[in-house]
Design a protein around this motif. Structure first.
Motif, mmCIF file in Angstrom:
data_model
loop_
_atom_site.group_PDB
_atom_site.id
_atom_site.type_symbol
_atom_site.label_atom_id
_atom_site.label_comp_id
_atom_site.label_asym_id
_atom_site.label_seq_id
_atom_site.Cartn_x
_atom_site.Cartn_y
_atom_site.Cartn_z
ATOM 1 N N ALA A 94 20.224 -0.560 58.474
ATOM 2 C CA ALA A 94 20.090 0.378 59.590
ATOM 3 C C ALA A 94 20.659 1.755 59.271
ATOM 4 N N LYS A 95 21.439 1.862 58.226
ATOM 5 C CA LYS A 95 22.033 3.152 57.855
ATOM 6 C C LYS A 95 21.029 4.084 57.181
ATOM 7 N N PHE A 96 19.871 3.528 56.776
ATOM 8 C CA PHE A 96 18.865 4.349 56.094
ATOM 9 C C PHE A 96 17.870 4.906 57.105
ATOM 10 N N ASP A 97 17.329 6.069 56.762
ATOM 11 C CA ASP A 97 16.327 6.717 57.598
ATOM 12 C C ASP A 97 14.946 6.505 56.990
ATOM 13 N N PRO A 98 14.158 5.596 57.535
ATOM 14 C CA PRO A 98 12.845 5.319 56.939
ATOM 15 C C PRO A 98 11.904 6.516 56.993
ATOM 16 N N GLN A 99 12.141 7.439 57.939
ATOM 17 C CA GLN A 99 11.253 8.597 58.073
ATOM 18 C C GLN A 99 11.306 9.527 56.869
ATOM 19 N N SER A 100 12.400 9.495 56.128
ATOM 20 C CA SER A 100 12.548 10.418 54.994
ATOM 21 C C SER A 100 12.349 9.731 53.645
ATOM 22 N N MET A 101 11.859 8.482 53.674
ATOM 23 C CA MET A 101 11.666 7.745 52.427
ATOM 24 C C MET A 101 10.300 8.040 51.813
ATOM 25 N N ALA A 102 10.232 8.031 50.492
ATOM 26 C CA ALA A 102 8.955 8.081 49.790
ATOM 27 C C ALA A 102 8.223 6.757 50.037
ATOM 28 N N PRO A 103 6.884 6.746 49.934
ATOM 29 C CA PRO A 103 6.100 5.556 50.317
ATOM 30 C C PRO A 103 6.518 4.272 49.618
ATOM 31 N N ALA A 104 6.749 4.294 48.297
ATOM 32 C CA ALA A 104 7.083 3.062 47.577
ATOM 33 C C ALA A 104 8.421 2.485 48.045
ATOM 34 N N THR A 105 9.384 3.373 48.288
ATOM 35 C CA THR A 105 10.693 2.930 48.768
ATOM 36 C C THR A 105 10.592 2.415 50.200
ATOM 37 N N LEU A 106 9.787 3.091 51.011
ATOM 38 C CA LEU A 106 9.616 2.667 52.395
ATOM 39 C C LEU A 106 9.014 1.266 52.465
ATOM 40 N N THR A 107 8.089 0.962 51.554
ATOM 41 C CA THR A 107 7.504 -0.373 51.529
ATOM 42 C C THR A 107 8.576 -1.426 51.278
ATOM 43 N N ASP A 108 9.463 -1.179 50.325
ATOM 44 C CA ASP A 108 10.556 -2.112 50.064
ATOM 45 C C ASP A 108 11.446 -2.259 51.294
ATOM 46 N N TYR A 109 11.716 -1.143 51.954
ATOM 47 C CA TYR A 109 12.523 -1.161 53.174
ATOM 48 C C TYR A 109 11.880 -2.082 54.220
ATOM 49 N N ARG A 110 10.573 -1.933 54.426
ATOM 50 C CA ARG A 110 9.878 -2.730 55.431
ATOM 51 C C ARG A 110 9.861 -4.215 55.061
ATOM 52 N N LEU A 111 9.733 -4.515 53.783
ATOM 53 C CA LEU A 111 9.724 -5.913 53.353
ATOM 54 C C LEU A 111 11.081 -6.575 53.613
ATOM 55 N N ILE A 112 12.158 -5.874 53.302
ATOM 56 C CA ILE A 112 13.492 -6.424 53.552
ATOM 57 C C ILE A 112 13.728 -6.569 55.055
ATOM 58 N N GLU A 113 13.336 -5.550 55.815
ATOM 59 C CA GLU A 113 13.484 -5.587 57.265
ATOM 60 C C GLU A 113 12.758 -6.791 57.854
ATOM 61 N N ASN A 114 11.529 -7.023 57.395
ATOM 62 C CA ASN A 114 10.739 -8.135 57.905
ATOM 63 C C ASN A 114 11.353 -9.480 57.509
ATOM 64 N N LEU A 115 11.825 -9.582 56.257
ATOM 65 C CA LEU A 115 12.426 -10.821 55.785
ATOM 66 C C LEU A 115 13.653 -11.192 56.613
ATOM 67 N N LEU A 116 14.541 -10.241 56.835
ATOM 68 C CA LEU A 116 15.745 -10.517 57.609
ATOM 69 C C LEU A 116 15.400 -10.867 59.056
ATOM 70 N N GLY A 117 14.424 -10.162 59.608
ATOM 71 C CA GLY A 117 14.010 -10.460 60.972
ATOM 72 C C GLY A 117 13.459 -11.864 61.113
#
Length: 590
Positions: A94-117
């Protein structure tokens, strides 16, 4: 196989990710994105390190062998520790800002977010650890250690010794957890735990006695081996008594209902649409495919049947398919025929220049191990990204346990044409090829936490792609059978949603599969069983296929004369097993 060092593997993956980031327009933004990317890379490394401690069996399956000797006992304390892990990682994310991420990094962010959820949802809401006895089976982890040659035998046997220590406590905890189970999952648990003795066999004990272990280690191995077999037998006896009780008194329904289904669909599929919307798309596609099948049936009817074609197109299609389905391999040759077709598929893919196949990545066709049987007749077991040189196994269940009638029905389903489509799907250039590429992705996150709809969707996509490129010489019989197979994929979505949400009966399900999707009775009965034992997974085939095929057509129109099919395939596969919607964004925005 080589044992990979986790920090090095991640460091290499991060280098690969850095190389493909788009550059920001201004220096200040560049500093901000770069700083966040470096911080997220460190978080990703820490997350994977912590996850393997939390889930050592998952680490083992992924090819990370540091914790092979650890078998966690699935008790309340373990669940509490898992929840603490989830909440700690969610707070860090939650400390990261997905709005300022490059696309490849944002994809990793979303995958981790989904896994934990999903992990949290399963523990707190879905509660399958209570009602699904089949979730408790130690066999797979032990088989992975014993059968894979990733380290010297003595080293692997020492991991087995350590891992066996907790087996009795594991099954005792399982019995404490199981409450209000379904009878279907109880019966599956009995069958698969009985299959555990194909792993804990006299052969394994003999292997340990003949090994280089010390005498004390051999004695400990034998002692724990005996306790394991006693624990498994005790658990099987308990399950059988539970089955009798459930049969007499009634059990929980295997149907999970609309609310839970939509929640699970959102986590598992990540398709950008609801399960209900996908269901409606499938209904529409079913009608379209049946129309194509009718056209082919009218074209070749007289070649095979010397009587007037029925006025009802579905009756005509079914009669022609029944006629063609008599052409199939002998039951005793089923596994051997699968094995023989693999080189032919490799040759076609290479000649047509469809995708690069690595000859150094072995594919081994084998009979499905006993502890894995009872769910699907064919499957792929692939090595994780830490042991990329390991064997990929194509598991094919032999038909020797079937009656003559059931075997004939099964063989008519997997007839001369459909068996080839099955091998495209499971092996070349389907699952096997995609999973090899996934292991080479520069992002460990994308390789490790892949999306099932992308994985299954790719395999289904390759079926049509191969025929479009001339596999089968555009034979109408092959296309008719392909459409039958594709109709099964479509029907999977209709079936799964209807059973779990709309209370479809077994009679209605068999009618859909046999009279609308033209399946053989044995296949239809097996699919009904599968749909009672899983939820949502059956929709992944159709969902992923539609997304991939539609994106390819979109990309082809965008590129025009510059479109290259092989280049499209290899770039698409290079992003690991990420959801298709994210791969689309990466390819369109690079």
């Amino acid at each position: 196989m080589k044992k990979a060092a986790l920090p090095l593997a991640i460091a290499l993956s991060l280098l690969g990710l850095t190389a493909c980031q788009s550059q920001p327009a201004t220096a200040p933004a560049g500093v901000e994105i770069t700083d966040q990317k470096l911080a997220f890379d460190q978080f990703s490394q820490n997350f994977i390190d912590a996850l393997w401690i939390e889930s050592p069996t998952w680490a083992l399956y992924s090819g990370f062998h540091k914790y092979d000797g650890v078998l966690k006992v699935p008790n309340a304390a373990t669940r509490a520790a898992t929840m603490a892990f989830i909440e700690k990682q969610q707070a860090a994310l939650a400390k990261f800002d997905p709005q300022s991420m490059a696309p490849a990094t944002l994809t990793d962010y979303r995958l981790i977010e989904n896994l934990l959820g999903e992990m949290k949802w399963d523990l707190e809401t879905f509660n399958s650890w209570q009602w699904n006895p089949a979730s408790y089976n130690v066999s797979g982890g032990f088989a992975q250690i014993i059968n894979e040659d990733f380290a010297p035998l003595d080293e692997r046997l020492r991991s087995v010794i350590a891992r066996m220590e907790n087996v009795p406590a594991y099954y005792a905890a399982a019995r404490e957890n199981i409450a209000n189970p379904t009878i279907e999952h109880t019966q599956l648990a009995i069958m698969q735990n009985e299959g555990a003795f194909s792993v804990f066999s006299k052969e394994l004990l003999d292997k340990a006695i003949k090994s280089g272990l010390t005498n004390d280690e051999k004695a400990l191995f034998a002692n724990r081996f005996n306790k394991v077999t006693m624990a498994i037998n005790e658990h099987i006896d308990w399950l059988k008594a539970l089955e009798t009780e459930l049969a007499e008194d009634g059990s929980r329904s295997f149907r999970i209902g609309e609310e839970l289904y939509e929640q699970k669909f959102a986590f598992d599929i990540q398709a950008g649409m609801s399960a209900k919307e996908l269901y409606q798309k499938a209904v529409n596609d079913k009608n379209r495919v049946q129309t194509e099948m009718a056209k082919i049936t009218h074209k070749i009817w007289g070649k095979y049947i010397d009587k007037p074609i029925p006025k009802d197109d579905k009756v005509a299609i079914k009669q022609l398919i029944d006629k063609l389905s008599a052409k199939h391999v002998k039951r005793e040759d089923f596994v051997d025929e699968v094995r023989a077709q693999i080189p032919e598929l490799i040759d076609f893919v290479n000649k047509k220049n469809l995708v690069t196949l690595d000859p150094n990545k072995p594919l081994v066709v084998r009979e499905t191990p006993a502890y894995m049987r009872g769910y699907a007749g064919a499957s792929i077991s692939a090595p994780g990204p830490y042991e990329k040189s390991g064997n990929t196994y194509y598991n094919v269940t032999p038909l020797d346990g079937m009656s003559e009638e059931s075997a004939e029905s099964y063989l008519r389903e997997y007839n001369h044409w459909i068996l080839q489509v099955l091998n495209i799907h499971e092996a070349i250039p389907g699952h096997y090829t995609q999973l090899v590429y996934s292991n080479e992705s520069p992002s460990l996150i994308k390789s490790l936490f892949g999306n099932g709809a992308m994985v299954e969707g790719w395999a289904v996509y390759t079926e049509r792609m191969m025929l479009e490129e001339g596999y089968g010489d555009f034979e109408p019989e092959m296309w008719l059978m392909y459409y039958k197979w594709n109709l099964r994929v479509i029907a999977n979505t209709i079936l799964d949603y209807s059973i779990q949400v709309k209370d479809m009966s077994e009679e209605q399900a068999l009618d859909l599969m046999m009279n609308e999707a033209f399946q053989q009775q044995a296949e239809a009965e097996g699919k009904w069983r599968r749909a009672t034992l899983s939820q949502v997974q059956l929709t992944s085939y159709y969902s992923g296929y539609r997304e991939i095929y539609d994106f390819r057509e979109e990309y082809k129109a965008l590129k025009g004369e510059d479109f290259d099919l092989k280049a499209f395939h290899e770039e698409f596969l290079s992003y690991g097993s990420a959801p298709v919607k994210y791969i689309r964004e990466l390819m369109l925005n690079k």
